[in-house]
Scaffold this active site. Structure first.
Site, mmCIF file in Angstrom:
data_model
loop_
_atom_site.group_PDB
_atom_site.id
_atom_site.type_symbol
_atom_site.label_atom_id
_atom_site.label_comp_id
_atom_site.label_asym_id
_atom_site.label_seq_id
_atom_site.Cartn_x
_atom_site.Cartn_y
_atom_site.Cartn_z
ATOM 1 N N GLU A 35 -17.855 17.764 22.530
ATOM 2 C CA GLU A 35 -17.674 16.320 22.626
ATOM 3 C C GLU A 35 -17.977 15.601 21.316
ATOM 4 O OE1 GLU A 35 -16.613 14.786 25.664
ATOM 5 O OE2 GLU A 35 -16.168 16.912 25.958
ATOM 6 N N GLU B 34 -16.094 10.907 17.214
ATOM 7 C CA GLU B 34 -16.294 11.448 18.565
ATOM 8 C C GLU B 34 -15.508 10.692 19.633
ATOM 9 O OE1 GLU B 34 -20.125 9.094 17.489
ATOM 10 O OE2 GLU B 34 -18.584 10.302 16.478
ATOM 11 N N PHE C 146 -12.367 12.271 21.365
ATOM 12 C CA PHE C 146 -12.427 13.676 20.965
ATOM 13 C C PHE C 146 -13.142 14.469 22.050
ATOM 14 C CE2 PHE C 146 -14.641 17.279 19.010
ATOM 15 C CZ PHE C 146 -13.581 17.939 18.410
ATOM 16 N N ASP D 133 13.136 4.156 0.417
ATOM 17 C CA ASP D 133 13.634 4.014 1.786
ATOM 18 C C ASP D 133 15.068 3.482 1.815
ATOM 19 O OD1 ASP D 133 13.740 3.848 4.530
ATOM 20 O OD2 ASP D 133 12.066 2.452 4.728
ATOM 21 N N LYS E 270 8.043 11.446 -2.136
ATOM 22 C CA LYS E 270 7.000 10.491 -1.753
ATOM 23 C C LYS E 270 6.937 10.488 -0.238
ATOM 24 C CE LYS E 270 5.597 5.638 -2.115
ATOM 25 N NZ LYS E 270 5.940 4.306 -2.687
ATOM 26 N N ASP F 55 5.535 9.091 3.019
ATOM 27 C CA ASP F 55 4.918 7.856 3.504
ATOM 28 C C ASP F 55 4.540 7.972 4.986
ATOM 29 O OD1 ASP F 55 3.989 5.261 3.335
ATOM 30 O OD2 ASP F 55 5.838 4.465 2.475
ATOM 31 N N MET F 56 3.752 7.011 5.465
ATOM 32 C CA MET F 56 3.333 6.940 6.877
ATOM 33 C C MET F 56 2.902 5.501 7.118
ATOM 34 S SD MET F 56 0.713 7.090 9.287
ATOM 35 C CE MET F 56 0.240 8.001 10.744
ATOM 36 N N ASP G 291 -7.403 10.314 0.787
ATOM 37 C CA ASP G 291 -8.610 11.084 1.083
ATOM 38 C C ASP G 291 -8.504 12.469 0.456
ATOM 39 O OD1 ASP G 291 -7.455 13.021 3.196
ATOM 40 O OD2 ASP G 291 -6.960 11.075 4.086
ATOM 41 N N GLU H 127 10.922 -7.397 -23.942
ATOM 42 C CA GLU H 127 10.173 -6.677 -22.912
ATOM 43 C C GLU H 127 10.617 -5.217 -22.831
ATOM 44 O OE1 GLU H 127 9.040 -10.071 -19.599
ATOM 45 O OE2 GLU H 127 11.122 -9.371 -19.722
#
Length: 732
Positions: free
Chosen positions: A177, A278, A281, A368, A477, A479-480, A535, A615
Site C-alpha cells: 500500500e 501512496e 497505489f 505538431d 520531440k 510531447d505529453m 525528471d 538581426e
C-alpha cells in the site's frame, strides 16, 4: 572500497569522498540508522538515546525493556506495525486486509546485482569511478516477505542510490500500500527544505522554507512528475549557502506520481521519505512475485548548494543519461511551432529551412500538425500516418528537401494521447482511460491512452516506427500535453487498479526503450507541455528535455535558475523566440534572448525570414559563439552568481571549465536605475593563482581579484540588457 561491514558488531558503513553513511543491527534484530554526514571513522551507535518514552510502543523482542522504542529511534527502513507512529516508509496488508508487518534484519550481500528491467537507474561511465553495491535483506517471518534494501554507491560524487525490492515468498497474496524508495533519519539538526514548485509555463520556481514540526510534503498525482512540483529536493542546514555548509540532494528516478515528505518529530528528529505516491497505489503480489521501487539517488555536499549542484550535474550527465548523444553537442535547431503553429505546408517548411540553413542553423524540426486530420489540437492524435495532402509530398520527400540544404530533419510526436475525433479512437475506444458509464474528463480536447497495456504500446510504437523508418529523421520531440485522470484499464486485474499508474510509467519507458534500441542514431528530446515531466527518470531515456513551453527570456531566467540546482545545462532544451513573446507579450533584445537560450541546448523558435538583415547577421554570430562555447557551457561547472554593491536586480550565472582555464560570465538585468552605483560582479570557480584575460577589457586580472574584488561592468541602461564575458587563462 566504499562499503565496510563488521559482522561481529552488526555494523554497515558506506564511505564516499566526503561523507559517511552508517547503519547498525540492534541486539533485538532491528536495522537502525546511526549517521549520515561528513566523513567519520568510528561506530557512533553508542550515541543513540534510550529512554522510557510515554505512549511509545516496545517491540516484543525487547521484553520488559521500555527504553527501546522504534517510535523514537532512527531507523533505516521503517514500516507500519512495529510501534513507530511516525510517517513510515513501508505499508503492507495481507489477503484478509490486515495491515502491518514486522521487518527484521536477515542477511547482507556486497556487490549485489539487481535487474532494474525498464526502471531508470545509475550506471557506470567510462573513465569515471565504478559503482559499488550492497544489499541488506529484511524479513517478515509471519508473511514470509522479503524486503531487500539496495545501495548503489558512486564515491567520487558522494552519491548513494537507494532502491527497495519486495518479494512475496509466502503462499498467500499481499498488497503493498506504500513503498518509499529511501528514508533518511537524522537525530538532530535544524534544516531548511528547498523545493521547486510551479505551474505550466512557470516551472521549477525555487522556494526555501524552514522545516518545522508541521512537516513539509511535495508530490504529484497528475500521472507525471508534473509542472507543479519536481521529484528533486534539497535538505540543507539552516546556515548552508551557495559556497559552504552541509546539504543533501534527492533525485527520484521516476516520471509518474511521487511523494516526498520531511517531518520533524516530537523529539526534534527529522525523517525524510521519497517514493511513489501512496494515493491510488495498491500493488498486489501473488506468491513468488517481486516488486521493484524506483531508484532514489541521494548526494551529500559539505561545500554548500553549488557543490551539491555539481554532484547532481555530473550524476545525470555521466551516470543517468545514456546513448550516442549523452555528451555530444546537440545540433542548433529551428522548431517551426511558434513560426507557423498548424498553418503550414511542405513549401512553407522548406522555405523556413532554407533561410535557417543560410544563417547556420543545423536542424529543422517539424512540430505538431504533420499527421492524420490535424489542423488544430481538437483532432487527429493517435492517427500516426503522414498527411501527404497537407504537406504536398511524402514525409521522405520533405525530409530529403531539408537535408539537401545541409540540415538534419526532426519530428514532433505525442504517442500517449488520442483525440476522440480520430480513427484510432473510433476503432479502439477501449485503448483510452475512461471510467465505466461516465463521460471522460477532457483536457486540451484529448484523452490518455492506457500505456499500462502492452498491446496499446505495441500499436502506437509500430505506427510511429513505420514513419521514422521511411524518412530521414534524426530527432524526435516526444510531447505529453495533459494530466491523467479517469484511471481505469479494461484489462487490469479485478480490484487492483492501484497498479495502473505504476505500469503506465513502465509502458512509457518501454516505448522509449524500443526507440533507443531500434533507432540508436535518433536523438530524442522529452517534453510534457514543456517541463511537466522534467525528471531524472526521463533523462535516462531522453538526454534532453524541453525546459518550458514559456520561451520568454525573462521568465526563462527563473525557470532555468531553479532547474540548475539539480539538473545539468546539457539536459535543458532552450530556444530564442519571437517578440513580442507569444506567452507574455514582453519585448526583449535579440542578444538577451540568445544569452538566456545559451544556458541550454540552444536553438530558435521563430520564422527567421521575418528578421531584419541586421538581426540575421546577429543570428549568424550567435550560432558561431554557441559552437565556440558549447563545451564550456555543457561540460563546465555551473555557478549561480550575484551582483555586488548594486541596487539593480539581475540574473547572473557562470560556466567554468574543469581545469579552471576558462570561464563564461552571463548577466541579464531585470530593472534599470537612474544615477545608480557602479555594478560589480564577483566571479566564482576560478583559480585564485591564475591570471585571466577578460574579453572586451584591456587588462589582465588575477583569479583572486575577479572572485574577491569583482569585475566592474560597463554601464547597462534599460531593462533586460545582457552581457556575456569570456575569461581565458594567460599562459607564459
Amino acid at each position: 572500497m566504499a562499503i565496510y561491514v563488521n559482522e561481529e558488531k552488526g555494523l554497515f558503513q558506506i564511505d564516499t569522498k566526503n561523507a559517511s553513511y552508517q547503519m547498525k543491527v540492534s541486539k533485538s534484530g532491528y536495522l537502525l540508522h546511526t549517521y549520515y554526514g561528513r566523513k567519520i571513522k568510528e561506530d557512533v551507535s553508542g550515541e543513540l538515546s534510550y529512554y522510557d518514552r510515554g505512549f511509545s510502543g516496545n517491540p516484543p523482542e525487547v521484553g520488559t525493556d521500555r527504553r527501546f522504542s522504534l517510535d523514537a529511534l532512527p531507523q533505516e527502513y521503517s514500516c507500519y506495525g512495529q510501534g513507530d507512529y511516525r510517517n513510515v516508509a513501508f505499508l503492507v496488508k495481507d489477503k484478509d486486509g490486515v495491515f502491518g508487518c514486522h521487518l527484521k534484519y536477515d542477511s547482507y550481500e556486497v556487490d549485489a546485482d539487481l535487474d532494474f528491467a525498464l526502471l531508470p537507474h545509475i550506471h557506470n561511465f567510462e573513465g569515471r569511478e565504478d559503482i559499488e553495491s550492497l544489499k541488506i535483506r529484511l524479513k517478515d517471518k509471519s508473511l514470509n516477505l522479503y524486503v531487500d534494501l539496495y545501495y548503489h554507491v558512486l564515491p567520487y560524487l558522494d552519491v548513494i542510490a537507494r532502491s527497495v525490492v519486495v518479494t512475496n515468498a509466502g503462499e498467500d497474496q499481499v498488497f503493498i500500500e506504500k513503498i518509499a524508495s529511501g528514508q533518511l533519519d537524522f537525530l538532530a539538526g535544524d534544516f531548511d527544505l528547498l523545493h521547486f514548485h510551479g505551474r505550466h509555463c512557470k516551472e521549477r520556481q525555487t522556494e526555501r522554507i524552514a522545516l518545522t514540526y508541521a512537516g513539509q510534503s511535495i508530490g504529484s498525482l497528475r500521472g507525471t512528475s508534473s509542472h507543479q512540483e519536481n521529484p528533486f529536493l534539497i535538505l540543507a542546514d539552516r546556515e548552508c549557502n551557495e559556497e559552504q555548509g552541509d546539504c543533501y540532494g534527492l533525485h527520484l528516478l521516476y516520471s509518474g506520481n511521487f511523494h516526498m515528505q520531511a517531518d520533524k518529530d516530537q523529539y526534534a528528529q527529522t525523517r525524510l521519505l521519497a517514493g511513489i505516491h501512496e494515493e491510488m497505489f495498491s500493488y498486489r503480489l501473488d506468491s513468488g512475485e517481486t516488486f521493484i521501487s524506483p531508484q532514489l539517488a541521494i548526494t551529500f555536499s559539505k561545500d554548500g548548494l553549488t557543490g551539491l549542484s555539481h554532484n547532481c550535474h555530473s550524476l545525470i550527465r555521466y551516470h543517468i543519461c545514456r546513448g550516442k548523444f549523452q555528451t555530444q553537442r546537440r545540433p542548433v535547431l529551428l522548431n517551426n511551432w511558434e513560426a507557423t503553429y498548424f498553418d503550414f505546408d511542405g513549401e512553407k517548411i522548406k522555405k523556413i529551412a532554407k533561410q535557417a540553413s543560410e544563417l547556420g542553423v543545423e536542424m529543422l524540426v517539424l512540430d505538431d500538425g504533420w499527421f492524420g486530420k490535424r489542423d488544430s489540437d481538437n483532432s487527429g492524435l493517435g492517427d500516426w500516418w503522414v498527411n501527404e495532402e497537407k504537406i504536398g509530398s511524402s514525409l521522405k520527400e520533405l525530409g530529403e528537401g531539408i537535408t539537401a540544404y545541409g540540415m538534419k530533419f526532426g519530428l514532433w510526436i505525442e504517442p500517449e494521447m488520442v483525440s476522440e475525433d480520430s480513427d484510432l479512437y473510433r476503432n479502439h475506444p477501449d485503448f483510452a482511460f475512461c471510467l465505466p458509464g461516465k463521460e471522460p474528463v477532457r483536457s486540451r480536447n484529448q484523452l490518455v491512452l492506457d500505456f499500462s497495456r502492452k498491446e496499446v504500446v505495441d500499436y502506437i510504437y509500430q505506427a510511429l516506427a513505420k514513419v521514422i523508418s521511411t524518412a530521414p529523421i534524426s530527432y524526435l520531440k516526444m510531447d505529453m500535453n495533459r494530466s491523467i485522470c479517469d484511471v481505469y484499464s479494461r484489462v487490469c486485474r479485478h480490484q487492483n487498479h492501484g497498479e495502473i499508474m505504476y505500469k503506465y510509467v513502465l509502458g512509457v519507458y518501454d516505448f522509449l526503450d524500443r526507440i533507443s534500441k531500434d533507432f540508436p542514431d535518433l536523438f530524442v528530446e522529452g517534453c510534457s507541455g514543456g517541463g511537466g515531466r522534467f525528471d531524472a527518470g526521463m533523462l535516462y531515456y531522453t538526454p534532453q528535455i524541453w525546459c518550458s513551453d514559456n520561451t520568454d527570456a525573462v521568465d526563462r531566467l527563473f525557470i532555468q535558475n531553479g532547474t540548475s540546482y539539480g539538473y545539468p545545462i546539457s539536459s535543458v532544451g532552450s530556444h530564442v523566440s519571437i517578440v513580442p513573446n507569444h506567452q507574455t507579450g514582453r519585448l526583449t533584445d535579440l542578444k538577451t534572448r540568445a544569452i538566456v537560450a545559451m544556458a541550454g541546448s540552444f536553438g530558435y523558435e521563430l520564422d527567421l525570414s521575418l528578421l531584419s538583415d541586421e538581426e540575421k547577421e546577429a543570428v549568424k554570430d550567435q550560432i558561431i559563439d554557441y559552437k565556440k562555447y558549447w563545451n564550456l557551457i555543457q561540460n563546465g561547472h555551473y555557478y549561480r552568481c550575484k551582483l555586488v554593491g548594486s541596487a539593480m536586480d539581475a540574473s547572473v550565472w557562470m560556466f567554468v571549465s574543469e581545469d579552471k582555464s576558462e570561464g563564461l560570465l552571463n548577466v541579464v538585468t531585470l530593472d534599470t536605475n537612474a544615477n545608480g552605483p557602479a555594478i560589480y560582479v564577483r566571479a566564482r570557480g576560478l583559480d585564485e593563482n591564475k591570471v585571466y584575460q577578460v574579453e572586451g577589457f584591456d587588462k589582465q586580472y588575477s583569479g583572486a581579484s575577479l572572485m574577491h574584488m569583482g569585475l566592474l561592468l560597463p554601464l547597462m541602461q534599460g531593462e533586460y540588457q545582457a552581457l556575456q564575458i569570456y575569461f581565458k587563462e594567460v599562459r607564459d
